[in-house]
Every structure is written in C-alpha cells, then in structure tokens.
Write an enzyme that holds these catalytic residues in place. Structure first.
Site, PDB file in Angstrom:
ATOM      1  N   PRO A 235       0.401   1.856  -7.188  1.00  0.00           N
ATOM      2  CA  PRO A 235       1.734   1.899  -6.577  1.00  0.00           C
ATOM      3  C   PRO A 235       2.832   2.065  -7.624  1.00  0.00           C
ATOM      4  O   PRO A 235       2.870   1.334  -8.609  1.00  0.00           O
ATOM      5  CB  PRO A 235       1.847   0.523  -5.908  1.00  0.00           C
ATOM      6  CG  PRO A 235       0.930  -0.363  -6.689  1.00  0.00           C
ATOM      7  CD  PRO A 235      -0.208   0.513  -7.136  1.00  0.00           C
TER       8      PRO A 235
ATOM      9  N   SER B 219       4.118   1.799  -2.804  1.00  0.00           N
ATOM     10  CA  SER B 219       4.949   0.670  -3.251  1.00  0.00           C
ATOM     11  C   SER B 219       5.891   0.186  -2.146  1.00  0.00           C
ATOM     12  O   SER B 219       6.375   0.970  -1.332  1.00  0.00           O
ATOM     13  CB  SER B 219       5.777   1.132  -4.458  1.00  0.00           C
ATOM     14  OG  SER B 219       6.840   0.249  -4.700  1.00  0.00           O
TER      15      SER B 219
ATOM     16  N   LEU C 211       2.784  -5.016  -1.782  1.00  0.00           N
ATOM     17  CA  LEU C 211       3.841  -5.921  -1.310  1.00  0.00           C
ATOM     18  C   LEU C 211       4.575  -6.620  -2.453  1.00  0.00           C
ATOM     19  O   LEU C 211       3.957  -7.256  -3.314  1.00  0.00           O
ATOM     20  CB  LEU C 211       3.214  -7.002  -0.408  1.00  0.00           C
ATOM     21  CG  LEU C 211       4.181  -8.082   0.086  1.00  0.00           C
ATOM     22  CD1 LEU C 211       5.107  -7.534   1.176  1.00  0.00           C
ATOM     23  CD2 LEU C 211       3.426  -9.304   0.598  1.00  0.00           C
ATOM     24  N   TYR C 212       5.911  -6.500  -2.433  1.00  0.00           N
ATOM     25  CA  TYR C 212       6.782  -7.437  -3.150  1.00  0.00           C
ATOM     26  C   TYR C 212       7.341  -8.352  -2.064  1.00  0.00           C
ATOM     27  O   TYR C 212       7.951  -7.846  -1.109  1.00  0.00           O
ATOM     28  CB  TYR C 212       7.941  -6.709  -3.835  1.00  0.00           C
ATOM     29  CG  TYR C 212       7.572  -5.963  -5.102  1.00  0.00           C
ATOM     30  CD1 TYR C 212       6.845  -6.566  -6.117  1.00  0.00           C
ATOM     31  CD2 TYR C 212       8.022  -4.650  -5.294  1.00  0.00           C
ATOM     32  CE1 TYR C 212       6.538  -5.878  -7.287  1.00  0.00           C
ATOM     33  CE2 TYR C 212       7.728  -3.956  -6.463  1.00  0.00           C
ATOM     34  CZ  TYR C 212       6.988  -4.583  -7.446  1.00  0.00           C
ATOM     35  OH  TYR C 212       6.692  -3.898  -8.604  1.00  0.00           O
TER      36      TYR C 212
ATOM     37  N   THR D 280       1.627  -7.968  -5.310  1.00  0.00           N
ATOM     38  CA  THR D 280       1.860  -7.913  -6.768  1.00  0.00           C
ATOM     39  C   THR D 280       2.426  -9.241  -7.260  1.00  0.00           C
ATOM     40  O   THR D 280       3.456  -9.703  -6.770  1.00  0.00           O
ATOM     41  CB  THR D 280       2.810  -6.747  -7.109  1.00  0.00           C
ATOM     42  OG1 THR D 280       2.182  -5.541  -6.715  1.00  0.00           O
ATOM     43  CG2 THR D 280       3.123  -6.696  -8.594  1.00  0.00           C
TER      44      THR D 280
ATOM     45  N   ARG E 142      11.400 -10.044 -16.127  1.00  0.00           N
ATOM     46  CA  ARG E 142      10.954  -9.205 -17.248  1.00  0.00           C
ATOM     47  C   ARG E 142      12.143  -8.672 -18.032  1.00  0.00           C
ATOM     48  O   ARG E 142      13.278  -8.721 -17.551  1.00  0.00           O
ATOM     49  CB  ARG E 142      10.088  -8.058 -16.745  1.00  0.00           C
ATOM     50  CG  ARG E 142      10.810  -7.130 -15.785  1.00  0.00           C
ATOM     51  CD  ARG E 142       9.911  -5.991 -15.376  1.00  0.00           C
ATOM     52  NE  ARG E 142      10.470  -5.249 -14.256  1.00  0.00           N
ATOM     53  CZ  ARG E 142       9.872  -4.207 -13.713  1.00  0.00           C
ATOM     54  NH1 ARG E 142       8.718  -3.806 -14.171  1.00  0.00           N
ATOM     55  NH2 ARG E 142      10.419  -3.568 -12.699  1.00  0.00           N
TER      56      ARG E 142
ATOM     57  N   LYS F 214      -2.560  -8.252  -7.079  1.00  0.00           N
ATOM     58  CA  LYS F 214      -2.408  -7.331  -8.223  1.00  0.00           C
ATOM     59  C   LYS F 214      -1.675  -8.027  -9.365  1.00  0.00           C
ATOM     60  O   LYS F 214      -0.575  -8.573  -9.158  1.00  0.00           O
ATOM     61  CB  LYS F 214      -1.606  -6.088  -7.779  1.00  0.00           C
ATOM     62  CG  LYS F 214      -1.299  -5.097  -8.899  1.00  0.00           C
ATOM     63  CD  LYS F 214      -0.667  -3.833  -8.331  1.00  0.00           C
ATOM     64  CE  LYS F 214      -0.462  -2.756  -9.381  1.00  0.00           C
ATOM     65  NZ  LYS F 214       0.812  -2.840 -10.076  1.00  0.00           N
TER      66      LYS F 214
ATOM     67  N   HIS G 211       1.074  -4.424 -14.999  1.00  0.00           N
ATOM     68  CA  HIS G 211       2.186  -3.587 -14.569  1.00  0.00           C
ATOM     69  C   HIS G 211       2.417  -2.432 -15.560  1.00  0.00           C
ATOM     70  O   HIS G 211       3.555  -2.030 -15.811  1.00  0.00           O
ATOM     71  CB  HIS G 211       3.459  -4.420 -14.413  1.00  0.00           C
ATOM     72  CG  HIS G 211       4.221  -4.127 -13.158  1.00  0.00           C
ATOM     73  ND1 HIS G 211       4.134  -4.895 -12.020  1.00  0.00           N
ATOM     74  CD2 HIS G 211       5.086  -3.127 -12.851  1.00  0.00           C
ATOM     75  CE1 HIS G 211       4.936  -4.396 -11.084  1.00  0.00           C
ATOM     76  NE2 HIS G 211       5.510  -3.319 -11.563  1.00  0.00           N
TER      77      HIS G 211
HETATM   78  C1  LIG Z   1       7.958   3.582 -13.044  1.00  0.00           C
HETATM   79  C2  LIG Z   1       6.958   2.577 -12.574  1.00  0.00           C
HETATM   80  C3  LIG Z   1       7.168   1.943 -11.364  1.00  0.00           C
HETATM   81  C4  LIG Z   1       6.229   1.017 -10.889  1.00  0.00           C
HETATM   82  N1  LIG Z   1       6.440   0.445  -9.665  1.00  0.00           N
HETATM   83  C5  LIG Z   1       5.540  -0.465  -9.205  1.00  0.00           C
HETATM   84  C6  LIG Z   1       5.717  -1.048  -7.925  1.00  0.00           C
HETATM   85  O1  LIG Z   1       6.656  -0.726  -7.205  1.00  0.00           O
HETATM   86  N2  LIG Z   1       4.802  -1.965  -7.534  1.00  0.00           N
HETATM   87  C7  LIG Z   1       3.731  -2.334  -8.313  1.00  0.00           C
HETATM   88  O2  LIG Z   1       2.936  -3.184  -7.920  1.00  0.00           O
HETATM   89  N3  LIG Z   1       3.528  -1.758  -9.521  1.00  0.00           N
HETATM   90  C8  LIG Z   1       4.399  -0.843  -9.972  1.00  0.00           C
HETATM   91  N4  LIG Z   1       4.185  -0.249 -11.184  1.00  0.00           N
HETATM   92  C9  LIG Z   1       2.950  -0.558 -11.943  1.00  0.00           C
HETATM   93  C10 LIG Z   1       1.795   0.378 -11.535  1.00  0.00           C
HETATM   94  O3  LIG Z   1       1.304   0.055 -10.268  1.00  0.00           O
HETATM   95  C11 LIG Z   1       0.612   0.274 -12.490  1.00  0.00           C
HETATM   96  O4  LIG Z   1       0.232  -1.070 -12.595  1.00  0.00           O
HETATM   97  C12 LIG Z   1       0.889   0.843 -13.890  1.00  0.00           C
HETATM   98  O5  LIG Z   1       1.717   1.982 -13.832  1.00  0.00           O
HETATM   99  C13 LIG Z   1      -0.456   1.212 -14.540  1.00  0.00           C
HETATM  100  O6  LIG Z   1      -0.278   1.580 -15.871  1.00  0.00           O
HETATM  101  P1  LIG Z   1      -0.130   3.109 -16.374  1.00  0.00           P
HETATM  102  O7  LIG Z   1       1.244   3.546 -15.989  1.00  0.00           O
HETATM  103  O8  LIG Z   1      -0.332   2.982 -17.837  1.00  0.00           O
HETATM  104  O9  LIG Z   1      -1.206   3.918 -15.691  1.00  0.00           O
HETATM  105  C14 LIG Z   1       5.088   0.703 -11.661  1.00  0.00           C
HETATM  106  C15 LIG Z   1       4.882   1.349 -12.878  1.00  0.00           C
HETATM  107  C16 LIG Z   1       5.784   2.290 -13.333  1.00  0.00           C
HETATM  108  C17 LIG Z   1       5.514   3.001 -14.618  1.00  0.00           C
END
Ligand SMILES: Cc1cc2nc3c(=O)[nH]c(=O)nc-3n(C[C@H](O)[C@H](O)[C@H](O)COP(=O)(O)O)c2cc1C
Length: 357
Positions: free
Chosen positions: A72, A101, A123-124, A150, A157, A227, A251
């Site tokens: 997501p 997401s 889900l957030y 999540t 952060r 997650k 994340h």
């Molecule tokens: C721009 C961005 C937005 C993200 N938004 C969400 C989100 O809305 N919800 C969530 O659970 N994880 C979010 N993530 C984390 C991703 O689900 C995932 O854990 C992560 O991108 C995996 O690492 P990678 O980018 O190195 O493949 C986000 C990551 C990025 C880079």
C-alpha cells in the site's frame, strides 16, 4: 527496474519526489533495507530439469501466479493523474495482488472495478472508533477480503529529507492537489472525506494496543493482517490475538530509524509465527534475487512499494506493468538458475547467511 527511478525523479515536481524517496531521519534504515540482502548468498543447484517453473503461492484460500504483490502506498495521483486506477489496471493485466492505502486518492469501489476484483485494504485507524468502523464496513461491503492494519507509525516519525525540500517548495499541481488543496487535506482522500461524525463520538484513549487488534478482529469478517511487525515477540502476540497474517515492514525505512533491514527480521518472525499464518514482507525489494531470499528465509509473499511508484510516475499503467514484468522475469530466472521448480522448494538450504558461515 533501477532505471525507472531517475525517470520518475525527472518527471515529478521536487516536492513529490522528496515525499516518495525520503526515509526516516537521515534515511539510513531505508538504505539498510537494500544492503540487508547482501548478507545472504544463493546456493545454486545444478542439473535439475527447470524447463517448467511454478511461481504460484497460496494466500488464505486464493492462489496467485506470483508471490510479488503491490504494497500500500498513499496518494497515487501524486505520481500520475490516473493514480490508483492505472495501478489497478496494471495489477489486473499482470495478475498481482494489490493492497490499497487508506489515504488513496481513488475510492475503493473505483479501484475494485478497475482491478476486476476486490483489492486488499490497508487501514490507518481514525481518532474515533465510529469512523474506523464506518471505514471497515465500507471496504467490507466493497468485497475486500483482507484488512491490513498498519502499526509501525503509531509513535510518529521524522522525515528530514522531505521536510527540508517541502520547506523550500510550495508548488501545487493540478493533478493531485484537488481544488487547490494540499495533499494532506482530507477532502482529497475519498476513503476519509465521506466519514460522518457519530452522534455519540467515542474518541480513542491512547494509541492502539493489542486490545485494539482484537476489536478490529471482532468488527469484521475480513482476514486481518498486522503490518509493521519486526520481532518474534510481536509475531507471537499477533497470533495469540487472532491475527490471520503477519506483515513484516518498517514502512520502507520511513518509520523509526532502527537500522534494521526487514530481510533480517524474517527468520525471527517466522519462528514466532511457527507456520500458523502467512508472512508478508516488504522493504528494499528491487530484484528477483531479493524476492527469492525473502522466501527462503520464511516469507510467503513479498511486496514492493517505491519501485511500482517509479513505474507509475514514469509511464503510468505501462510503467507499473514493466516494473512487475522485470521483477517476475528476474525471479523466474533465479529459480531456474538455482535448480528450484516451485516456490515450496525455496527454503533455508537455498541460501547462506554470510554472518553465520
Ligand atoms: C510514498 C510512500 C507512501 C506510503 N504510504 C503507505 C500507506 O499509506 N500505508 C502503508 O501501510 N504503508 C505505506 N507505505 C509503505 C509501503 O507500504 C511499504 O511498506 C514500503 O514502501 C516498502 O518499501 P520499498 O518502498 O522499499 O519497497 C508508503 C511508502 C511510500 C514510499
């Protein structure tokens, strides 16, 4: 796959690029996620008939052609005007699992229609339980079979790289800043902007704990995954609290700057889960060999985040498709080259941990 990154960077406004590419603090954990794969080497076996290779996996009761899924990522319209629809069409044409997401810029109903079947929903939680429940009911009514809660940002952060750029750059783009409102404006988030305030609001006290997970489990018939798990202890607690799937993630290095790559969390989480639930993992996966190593360590399925966003930002739907094609091709290649003909065959004997050998 790596070639999509500079194309995406060149196409995106600096502020959007900064949001996509940043990690937590100085982005060291994001970097560690990549470097973590170097610790493991592959033991290739020879003289096995690899003319047919089966990459399929089962997740709950569904079979997928590939263990590679789309993690997501919020706000796809930040990267392409077709946003989540382009991603869903690519996931459909390449038959990948997509996790949507909470902060999607396209509604779950429209994404499901474009995907041709319901996606999983991330889900957030909301500050008010009534709103969280509304959100869950909506995605359940849309047919989503799984809810991915999540839990790796509950303490907050620090996105330094992004903060530095965003202070300098206030650029607005028509494609994703709907009605001139910034991205953070909930009116641009179709899963959140329709939530009504209940007559008797029940504001949450404190941040979620395992009791909250139980509450979610009781509130839905969907499969529940958590997650952001990175330890054996939490994997055990997840199972004790009725979770159906454990999703290892930091994340993409955007949560705490732990310096701990997710690939190095797999073995201990797998020990905690002890075969009782599927294990998903993401973070730094960029090559077929990364997918292979994650599976060898005990993962059931492997997610990518930024890579498909590079594809989306570069070329829309065909860009996402190309990224998925490359990963699948590389994954099949290493299966054949290491003498493995099914995902079940990718186990601990297929890799060496350099720090132990
Ligand atoms: C721009 C961005 C937005 C993200 N938004 C969400 C989100 O809305 N919800 C969530 O659970 N994880 C979010 N993530 C984390 C991703 O689900 C995932 O854990 C992560 O991108 C995996 O690492 P990678 O980018 O190195 O493949 C986000 C990551 C990025 C880079």
């Amino acid at each position: 796959m790596f070639d999509f990154e500079p194309v995406a960077r060149a196409k995106l406004p600096p502020w959007h690029w900064a949001w996509l590419s940043t990690g937590g603090d100085g982005s060291e954990t994001m970097q560690a996620n990549r470097e973590g794969f170097e610790r493991y080497q592959i033991r290739a076996r020879r003289l096995v008939d690899v003319s047919k290779v089966d990459t399929s996996v089962r997740l709950f009761n569904q079979s997928w052609e590939t263990p590679i899924f789309l993690s997501p990522v919020g706000g796809h319209r930040t990267y392409n005007p077709d946003g989540e629809l382009a991603t869903a069409r690519a996931a459909k044409s390449k038959r990948h699992l997509q996790v949507l997401s909470t902060v999607t810029t396209t509604s779950v109903e429209d994404v499901n229609a474009a995907r041709g079947e319901p996606v999983w929903f991330q889900l957030y939680q909301r500050d008010e339980w009534g709103q969280t429940r509304q959100l869950i009911k909506r995605v359940e009514s849309a047919g989503c079979p799984a809810l991915v809660f999540t839990v790796d940002l509950l303490g907050g952060r620090n996105m330094e790289q992004f903060n530095r750029v965003s202070q300098r750059n206030r650029q607005q783009c028509g494609a994703c800043h709907l009605n001139g409102q910034p991205l953070t404006d909930l009116r641009n988030r179709p899963m959140l902007n329709a939530l009504s305030v209940s007559a008797t609001p029940q504001p949450e006290i404190g941040t979620p704990t395992w009791d909250y997970v139980k509450r979610l489990k009781d509130a839905t018939g969907m499969k529940l995954l958590v997650k952001g798990i990175v330890t054996r202890e939490d994997a055990e607690l997840a199972i004790q609290n009725g979770v159906d799937g454990v999703y290892i993630s930091n994340h993409g290095g955007r949560a705490e700057n732990s310096l701990r790559p997710t690939v190095q969390c797999i073995s201990e989480v797998a020990a905690g889960v002890a075969g009782r639930a599927p294990i998903l993992v993401d973070g730094g996966i960029r090559r077929g060999t990364d997918v292979y190593k994650a599976l060898a360590l005990g993962a059931t399925a492997v997610g990518v985040g930024r890579p498909y966003m590079w594809g989306l930002a570069s070329f829309g739907q065909p860009g996402v498709e190309a990224v998925l094609d490359i990963l699948r091709r590389e994954f099949q290649l290493i299966m054949r080259q290491s003498g493995v003909t099914s995902v079940r065959g990718i186990g601990a004997t297929q890799i060496v941990d350099r720090q132990r050998s």
